[in-house]
Write a protein that holds these residues in place. Sequence first.
Motif, mmCIF file in Angstrom:
data_model
loop_
_atom_site.group_PDB
_atom_site.id
_atom_site.type_symbol
_atom_site.label_atom_id
_atom_site.label_comp_id
_atom_site.label_asym_id
_atom_site.label_seq_id
_atom_site.Cartn_x
_atom_site.Cartn_y
_atom_site.Cartn_z
ATOM 1 N N GLU A 115 48.662 31.607 45.449
ATOM 2 C CA GLU A 115 47.187 31.759 46.092
ATOM 3 C C GLU A 115 46.337 32.410 45.234
ATOM 4 O O GLU A 115 45.098 31.873 44.876
ATOM 5 C CB GLU A 115 47.556 32.864 47.269
ATOM 6 N N GLN A 122 45.094 29.813 42.667
ATOM 7 C CA GLN A 122 44.179 28.493 43.330
ATOM 8 C C GLN A 122 42.901 29.350 43.807
ATOM 9 O O GLN A 122 41.657 28.573 43.476
ATOM 10 C CB GLN A 122 44.549 28.187 44.725
ATOM 11 N N ARG A 123 42.617 30.428 43.914
ATOM 12 C CA ARG A 123 41.389 31.157 43.971
ATOM 13 C C ARG A 123 40.472 31.666 43.065
ATOM 14 O O ARG A 123 39.446 31.520 42.948
ATOM 15 C CB ARG A 123 41.531 32.540 45.028
ATOM 16 N N GLU A 126 36.799 32.601 42.522
ATOM 17 C CA GLU A 126 36.902 34.091 42.848
ATOM 18 C C GLU A 126 37.431 34.887 41.685
ATOM 19 O O GLU A 126 38.036 34.298 40.794
ATOM 20 C CB GLU A 126 37.900 34.159 43.993
ATOM 21 N N ILE A 175 40.247 39.106 44.642
ATOM 22 C CA ILE A 175 41.302 38.653 45.149
ATOM 23 C C ILE A 175 42.355 40.015 45.433
ATOM 24 O O ILE A 175 43.014 40.154 46.225
ATOM 25 C CB ILE A 175 42.016 37.855 44.360
ATOM 26 N N ASP A 212 41.552 41.623 48.683
ATOM 27 C CA ASP A 212 41.969 40.976 49.674
ATOM 28 C C ASP A 212 43.259 41.285 49.870
ATOM 29 O O ASP A 212 43.788 41.484 50.837
ATOM 30 C CB ASP A 212 41.475 39.617 49.295
ATOM 31 N N SER A 223 33.042 31.874 49.681
ATOM 32 C CA SER A 223 32.830 33.278 49.804
ATOM 33 C C SER A 223 31.485 33.623 48.583
ATOM 34 O O SER A 223 31.247 32.697 48.124
ATOM 35 C CB SER A 223 33.967 34.131 49.116
ATOM 36 N N GLN A 281 32.289 32.700 44.971
ATOM 37 C CA GLN A 281 32.209 31.450 44.609
ATOM 38 C C GLN A 281 31.145 30.604 44.778
ATOM 39 O O GLN A 281 30.762 30.052 43.705
ATOM 40 C CB GLN A 281 33.016 30.839 46.084
#
Length: 465
Positions: free
Chosen positions: A185, A188-189, A194, A199, A202, A417, A420
Amino acid sequence: MQAAIYCRVSSDPKGQGRSVAEQETECRAVAERAGWTVTQVFCDNDYSASRYAKRDRPAYERLMAYVAAGKADVLITWEASRFQRDLEDYVRLRELCRSHEVLWSYNARTYDLSRTDDRLMTGLDALLSEREADVTRERVLRAVRANAVAGRPHGRMNYGYKREYENGVLVRQVIDEDQAAVLREAAQRVLAGETPYAIAQDFAARAIPTPRGGKWELSCVKRLIVNPSIIGKRVHRGEIIGDAIWPAILDDDTFYRVKAKLEDPARRSNRDSAIRHLLSGIASCGVCGGHIRVGKPRGYLSYICDAKFCVARKTWAVDELITKLVIARLNRPDAADLFTTPENHDDLDELAALRARLDTFYDAAAAGEITATALARIETKLLAEITALEHRSRTANVPTVLYDMIGNAEAVWEQLSMPQRREVIKTLLDVKLLRSYRGARTLQPESVVVTWHSGSAAAVPSAQD
Ligand SMILES: [Zn+2]
């Protein structure tokens, strides 16, 4: 008799060899016993005389010139192997000493190189020294490669994996699916634009356990996803030395794209992901060139020139304008031309090919099909090419969300977001704010100057569209 002394120490982590000072003392004792006058001492510190060593030995070269100039009658070294790199070196020295009638003393013996027996003895020592250097080199390489090929886990456990034991003995290292999902994850972010900071925040909010307890941090997220162990590689002194016995969590392509993105120097200066506005720190003042920040002059949230207050523009109006431009641009049929430069794709393909090639050479060396020397030569060359390509492809890196946005820009934009969205804007364009005429009640689109980045030069919408 005039004597020249040569001492050398290579890097000696175990401290088994004699120091330069000790060597010099012993050589001087030899000279004293023989009644020679020491006229010059030459020292090379931390230079290996092995022919595999890359660096030169400056004092050695000066010594050769000294002997050639006829300034010495005898040369004293501590032992033969301290002196010569290989047989070629030996022959060079032998001929030099012979033609200048210089004696050579080592291991408390003095040789006259015009004598057949002395040439035989010193020649034998040279052969033995060469063999010793070969054996050392091969032993070191064999040990390193053996570990690499075996790919055994050692030391700290890597996040994303767990180890299985039988009767207290480690049998294998396998993927910990929960932790692996966190890594995938995060990767990918990052590719979606991001920051590791966002991250980490989060992850903390979702109460995902950290690798070693404590709280999630920017450096922590980054460290985990740029560690080559998660693509099943063994790392030795910061460098990949071969395949590990454990499976990969990320595929190579994803891993290297994440790495390129996180190591992009442009990103490092901008780790402020608490930013809530689309263009703060991105737009610049069209009057003085200064930074634009967000403030509240006259009660309205505005983009203002940080340095001189040249311009002030309501944030919502500028944001709306820029958003419209970006969406319009990405909905055009030629949107892909904006950021798919042909070199980018070629570079990534070529990188993968080079890495695969290097791997085959490691395998070949492990199987004894090529020599350690050949491997070292090939490795040096390929690693240099890989580094250069990594550097080039990094500059061509674009957020993956941009690909998703083509033809479907509005819907995707809604889902992004703030970090992003800012990433998308930074990739696509530059924004300058100019002064609008006095008394203007609404935003003058011509006072927002947009410059699209390369690849987007042709037929882009202007602020007036
Ligand atoms: Zn200004």
